[in-house]
Design a protein around this motif. Structure first.
Motif, PDB file in Angstrom:
ATOM      1  N   GLY A   1      -9.811  22.869  17.660  1.00  0.00           N
ATOM      2  CA  GLY A   1      -9.516  23.892  16.676  1.00  0.00           C
ATOM      3  C   GLY A   1      -8.025  24.066  16.514  1.00  0.00           C
ATOM      4  O   GLY A   1      -7.225  23.413  17.191  1.00  0.00           O
ATOM      5  N   GLY A   2      -7.638  24.990  15.635  1.00  0.00           N
ATOM      6  CA  GLY A   2      -6.224  25.194  15.370  1.00  0.00           C
ATOM      7  C   GLY A   2      -5.445  25.676  16.567  1.00  0.00           C
ATOM      8  O   GLY A   2      -4.232  25.448  16.664  1.00  0.00           O
ATOM      9  N   ASP A   3      -6.116  26.349  17.515  1.00  0.00           N
ATOM     10  CA  ASP A   3      -5.432  26.826  18.716  1.00  0.00           C
ATOM     11  C   ASP A   3      -5.575  25.866  19.876  1.00  0.00           C
ATOM     12  O   ASP A   3      -5.240  26.214  21.016  1.00  0.00           O
ATOM     13  N   GLY A   4      -6.088  24.669  19.619  1.00  0.00           N
ATOM     14  CA  GLY A   4      -6.241  23.670  20.668  1.00  0.00           C
ATOM     15  C   GLY A   4      -7.544  23.742  21.429  1.00  0.00           C
ATOM     16  O   GLY A   4      -7.796  22.920  22.314  1.00  0.00           O
ATOM     17  N   ALA A   5      -8.404  24.726  21.117  1.00  0.00           N
ATOM     18  CA  ALA A   5      -9.688  24.821  21.794  1.00  0.00           C
ATOM     19  C   ALA A   5     -10.558  23.603  21.451  1.00  0.00           C
ATOM     20  O   ALA A   5     -10.455  23.022  20.367  1.00  0.00           O
ATOM     21  N   ILE A   6     -11.410  23.210  22.382  1.00  0.00           N
ATOM     22  CA  ILE A   6     -12.284  22.056  22.181  1.00  0.00           C
ATOM     23  C   ILE A   6     -13.497  22.501  21.370  1.00  0.00           C
ATOM     24  O   ILE A   6     -14.247  23.386  21.795  1.00  0.00           O
ATOM     25  N   VAL A   7     -13.716  21.879  20.202  1.00  0.00           N
ATOM     26  CA  VAL A   7     -14.803  22.284  19.309  1.00  0.00           C
ATOM     27  C   VAL A   7     -15.852  21.191  19.115  1.00  0.00           C
ATOM     28  O   VAL A   7     -16.884  21.422  18.470  1.00  0.00           O
ATOM     29  N   ALA A   8     -15.628  20.008  19.664  1.00  0.00           N
ATOM     30  CA  ALA A   8     -16.645  18.956  19.695  1.00  0.00           C
ATOM     31  C   ALA A   8     -16.447  18.162  20.969  1.00  0.00           C
ATOM     32  O   ALA A   8     -15.304  17.866  21.361  1.00  0.00           O
ATOM     33  N   TRP A   9     -17.543  17.831  21.648  1.00  0.00           N
ATOM     34  CA  TRP A   9     -17.445  17.156  22.932  1.00  0.00           C
ATOM     35  C   TRP A   9     -18.714  16.363  23.201  1.00  0.00           C
ATOM     36  O   TRP A   9     -19.702  16.460  22.478  1.00  0.00           O
ATOM     37  N   GLU A  10     -18.665  15.567  24.286  1.00  0.00           N
ATOM     38  CA  GLU A  10     -19.777  14.672  24.602  1.00  0.00           C
ATOM     39  C   GLU A  10     -20.004  14.626  26.106  1.00  0.00           C
ATOM     40  O   GLU A  10     -19.054  14.644  26.893  1.00  0.00           O
ATOM     41  N   PHE A  11     -21.283  14.596  26.482  1.00  0.00           N
ATOM     42  CA  PHE A  11     -21.675  14.297  27.853  1.00  0.00           C
ATOM     43  C   PHE A  11     -22.237  12.879  27.834  1.00  0.00           C
ATOM     44  O   PHE A  11     -23.387  12.670  27.434  1.00  0.00           O
ATOM     45  N   PRO A  12     -21.420  11.896  28.216  1.00  0.00           N
ATOM     46  CA  PRO A  12     -21.834  10.495  28.050  1.00  0.00           C
ATOM     47  C   PRO A  12     -23.065  10.150  28.894  1.00  0.00           C
ATOM     48  O   PRO A  12     -23.299  10.721  29.963  1.00  0.00           O
ATOM     49  N   ALA A  13     -23.846   9.201  28.384  1.00  0.00           N
ATOM     50  CA  ALA A  13     -25.017   8.715  29.116  1.00  0.00           C
ATOM     51  C   ALA A  13     -24.576   8.016  30.394  1.00  0.00           C
ATOM     52  O   ALA A  13     -23.594   7.280  30.416  1.00  0.00           O
ATOM     53  N   ALA A  14     -25.314   8.267  31.466  1.00  0.00           N
ATOM     54  CA  ALA A  14     -25.017   7.634  32.761  1.00  0.00           C
ATOM     55  C   ALA A  14     -26.189   7.870  33.698  1.00  0.00           C
ATOM     56  O   ALA A  14     -26.944   8.848  33.544  1.00  0.00           O
ATOM     57  N   ASN A  15     -26.360   6.957  34.652  1.00  0.00           N
ATOM     58  CA  ASN A  15     -27.378   7.108  35.704  1.00  0.00           C
ATOM     59  C   ASN A  15     -28.784   7.314  35.127  1.00  0.00           C
ATOM     60  O   ASN A  15     -29.592   8.070  35.680  1.00  0.00           O
ATOM     61  N   GLY A  16     -29.067   6.674  34.004  1.00  0.00           N
ATOM     62  CA  GLY A  16     -30.411   6.711  33.453  1.00  0.00           C
ATOM     63  C   GLY A  16     -30.689   7.828  32.476  1.00  0.00           C
ATOM     64  O   GLY A  16     -31.682   7.777  31.749  1.00  0.00           O
ATOM     65  N   HIS A  17     -29.848   8.874  32.446  1.00  0.00           N
ATOM     66  CA  HIS A  17     -30.121   9.958  31.502  1.00  0.00           C
ATOM     67  C   HIS A  17     -29.486   9.652  30.148  1.00  0.00           C
ATOM     68  O   HIS A  17     -28.692   8.721  29.987  1.00  0.00           O
ATOM     69  N   GLY A  18     -29.842  10.464  29.149  1.00  0.00           N
ATOM     70  CA  GLY A  18     -29.364  10.231  27.795  1.00  0.00           C
ATOM     71  C   GLY A  18     -27.955  10.724  27.556  1.00  0.00           C
ATOM     72  O   GLY A  18     -27.264  11.182  28.467  1.00  0.00           O
ATOM     73  N   ASP A  19     -27.545  10.623  26.290  1.00  0.00           N
ATOM     74  CA  ASP A  19     -26.228  11.058  25.845  1.00  0.00           C
ATOM     75  C   ASP A  19     -26.382  12.393  25.116  1.00  0.00           C
ATOM     76  O   ASP A  19     -27.409  12.651  24.494  1.00  0.00           O
ATOM     77  N   ILE A  20     -25.357  13.242  25.189  1.00  0.00           N
ATOM     78  CA  ILE A  20     -25.383  14.521  24.477  1.00  0.00           C
ATOM     79  C   ILE A  20     -24.102  14.675  23.669  1.00  0.00           C
ATOM     80  O   ILE A  20     -23.005  14.614  24.219  1.00  0.00           O
ATOM     81  N   LEU A  21     -24.263  14.869  22.353  1.00  0.00           N
ATOM     82  CA  LEU A  21     -23.141  15.218  21.496  1.00  0.00           C
ATOM     83  C   LEU A  21     -23.224  16.693  21.163  1.00  0.00           C
ATOM     84  O   LEU A  21     -24.310  17.204  20.856  1.00  0.00           O
ATOM     85  N   CYS A  22     -22.086  17.373  21.203  1.00  0.00           N
ATOM     86  CA  CYS A  22     -22.032  18.804  20.894  1.00  0.00           C
ATOM     87  C   CYS A  22     -20.968  19.061  19.830  1.00  0.00           C
ATOM     88  O   CYS A  22     -19.850  18.556  19.925  1.00  0.00           O
ATOM     89  N   ILE A  23     -21.340  19.843  18.815  1.00  0.00           N
ATOM     90  CA  ILE A  23     -20.389  20.255  17.777  1.00  0.00           C
ATOM     91  C   ILE A  23     -20.452  21.776  17.673  1.00  0.00           C
ATOM     92  O   ILE A  23     -21.470  22.338  17.272  1.00  0.00           O
ATOM     93  N   GLY A  24     -19.363  22.423  18.061  1.00  0.00           N
ATOM     94  CA  GLY A  24     -19.326  23.878  18.038  1.00  0.00           C
ATOM     95  C   GLY A  24     -18.292  24.436  17.090  1.00  0.00           C
ATOM     96  O   GLY A  24     -18.021  25.641  17.099  1.00  0.00           O
ATOM     97  N   SER A  25     -17.720  23.582  16.241  1.00  0.00           N
ATOM     98  CA  SER A  25     -16.689  24.039  15.306  1.00  0.00           C
ATOM     99  C   SER A  25     -17.273  24.971  14.257  1.00  0.00           C
ATOM    100  O   SER A  25     -18.367  24.740  13.728  1.00  0.00           O
ATOM    101  N   GLY A  26     -16.520  26.028  13.929  1.00  0.00           N
ATOM    102  CA  GLY A  26     -16.935  26.917  12.856  1.00  0.00           C
ATOM    103  C   GLY A  26     -16.956  26.223  11.509  1.00  0.00           C
ATOM    104  O   GLY A  26     -17.574  26.710  10.556  1.00  0.00           O
ATOM    105  N   CYS A  27     -16.299  25.067  11.403  1.00  0.00           N
ATOM    106  CA  CYS A  27     -16.291  24.293  10.160  1.00  0.00           C
ATOM    107  C   CYS A  27     -17.594  23.528   9.955  1.00  0.00           C
ATOM    108  O   CYS A  27     -17.848  23.038   8.849  1.00  0.00           O
TER     109      CYS A  27
END
Length: 465
Positions: A407-433
């Motif tokens: 975001g404009g203040d440097g806050a993280i507004v999109a992130w990922e928990f990458p797949a590893a050790n057999g589990h899936g991948d997670i994409l997160c989008i929390g931007s107000g946009c």
């Protein structure tokens, strides 16, 4: 104690009042003319008859679909005997907005509201067996409904909602054979349209949109808009409630991605608030955790970005630490394009093939001037006072996630928990946009299509993991 002076004053006041009243009228009858009627008995605009509702004092002029109502001439007008109005025969009215006609008769008056109503022949909602909601493509006049393969397509009952005054054939509520596409013809005075309805049975969906409600039409408008897009654009996709997930009603054995876009007016700030706002999701956490641990992937957007902590995907079990949002009805109007920064992550698959602003390859714009947005945000604020995340490296270490956008203040507004050790991948989008629904029309908002493009990128990326 009453004084003699007070008594004399009271007597004089009474005499004056009697003389004043007797001077008003020898017959004591009012000069007001109150016997006249102020009814409108007939009205035509451009020779189209007005439908008069005396109880509501409204006059509705029905015109063909697409008819220009900006300069409609009053071609006939009849009033009660002796009545007059501020609008006369021959006057031209702009009926894009209702107009008030002031009718007087002596000392009596009434206001009537004149409005134009276009004949519309539209199916506004289509539901199978009271549960499965159709995705309506108004431009192509098609309706797509996705149902579990446990249903008998040869005998399904549709519930159809139409535009005002319209009728449909075949009728709503009649059991119908949907083994092949079925045509529904809607008529309304001068308007008509034919929709082709296709029902597709899905046994094992490739993608699922999950929500708190039991059916799509029970979702709020923000979530419903997102879900309907998925059903129309992601092949072999279904809607499922969290209860369906918990109870195993939907077969997830071939599901690659589960998407949850969670909106709540006023926002959801903090883990405790999230759990209180979405108990159905918490109750389904065990089933979702099993799906995740067996390689299933998630797309979590808006306040659904709290869910990774509930399924064991976050190393420190934390949730976004800075969240807010407005009510859809009180959404703010954007004065210019809004965006978030993807500095350092422009090559990530999530951000490919978007419409970029000239000279700004590091920002994703998602709405233009005039867009109505709730600015609903779920983000990770970085700083020593924000959960101990002194910098991005500390946040990555503590959460196990990878930051993708800011975001404009440097806050993280999109992130990922990458797949590893057999589990899936997670994409997160929390931007107000990242916003699907606007009260304002979207036709001129060139950047808003990036929301759908980015979401399609997310599905393509996660389904190929």
């Amino acid at each position: 104690m009453v004084t003699m002076k007070t008594k004399i004053f009271s007597i004089l006041y009474a005499v004056v009042m009697i003389l004043a009243l007797s001077a008003c009228s020898d017959s004591n009858v009012s000069d007001l003319l109150l016997n006249g009627n102020c009814d409108v008995t007939a009205l035509k605009a451009d020779n189209y008859d007005g439908i008069i509702d005396k109880s509501a004092r409204t006059i509705t002029v029905r015109v063909p679909e697409g008819y220009d109502v900006r300069n409609m001439k009053i071609s006939a007008l009849s009033l009660s005997d002796g009545a007059e109005s501020n609008i006369k025969e021959g006057d031209a009215l702009n009926l894009l907005t209702p107009q008030v006609m002031h009718v007087t008769n002596g000392d009596v008056y009434l206001d009537w509201t004149i409005s134009a109503q276009h004949d519309e022949a539209k199916i506004t909602s289509f539901k199978i067996n009271g549960t499965y909601v159709g995705v309506i493509n108004e431009e192509q006049k098609t309706i797509s409904v996705f149902v579990p393969n446990t249903l008998n397509l040869a005998s399904l009952t549709p519930t159809i909602t139409l535009s005002a005054n319209a009728t449909v054939s075949p009728e709503s509520g009649v059991a119908t054979d949907f083994t092949h596409p079925v045509e529904y013809t809607v008529t309304n005075n001068t308007a008509s349209a034919t929709y082709t309805v296709t029902v597709t049975a899905i046994g094992k969906p490739s993608a699922v949109y999950v929500g708190l409600a039991q059916s799509v039409d029970q979702l709020n408008i923000e979530e419903q808009t997102a879900c309907n897009w998925m059903l129309a654009n992601i092949p072999n996709s279904l809607y499922a409630s969290f209860d369906d997930i918990k109870n195993g009603t939907v077969d997830l054995s071939e599901c690659k991605v589960i998407w949850w876009h969670f909106h709540k007016d006023g926002g959801v700030d903090g883990k405790e608030a999230f759990e209180k706002a979405a108990p159905e999701a918490i109750n389904a956490a065990v089933a979702l955790r099993d799906y995740y641990n067996n390689g299933g992937s998630f797309l979590f957007t808006r306040y659904a970005t709290n869910m990774p902590a509930e399924i064991g995907a976050v190393t420190n079990n934390a949730c976004p630490n800075n969240c807010w949002g407005q009510n859809e009805a009180d959404a703010e109007t954007v004065n210019g394009p809004w965006s978030f920064s993807i500095q350092g992550h422009t090559s990530h698959p999530l951000f490919q093939n978007l419409v970029m602003k000239d000279g700004d390859a590091n920002a994703v714009f998602t709405c233009d001037a005039g867009y109505r947005i709730t600015n609903s945000t779920a983000q990770w604020h970085i700083g020593s006072d924000w959960g101990g995340y002194a910098d991005y490296a500390t946040w990555r270490s503590k959460t196990g996630a990878t930051d993708l956008a800011y975001g404009g203040d440097g806050a993280i507004v999109a992130w990922e928990f990458p797949a590893a050790n057999g589990h899936g991948d997670i994409l997160c989008i929390g931007s107000g946009c990242y916003d699907w629904y606007s009260v304002a029309p979207l036709s001129e908002e060139g950047y808003h299509a990036n929301v759908a493009r980015m979401t399609k990128n997310a599905f393509n990326y996660l389904m190929n993991k």
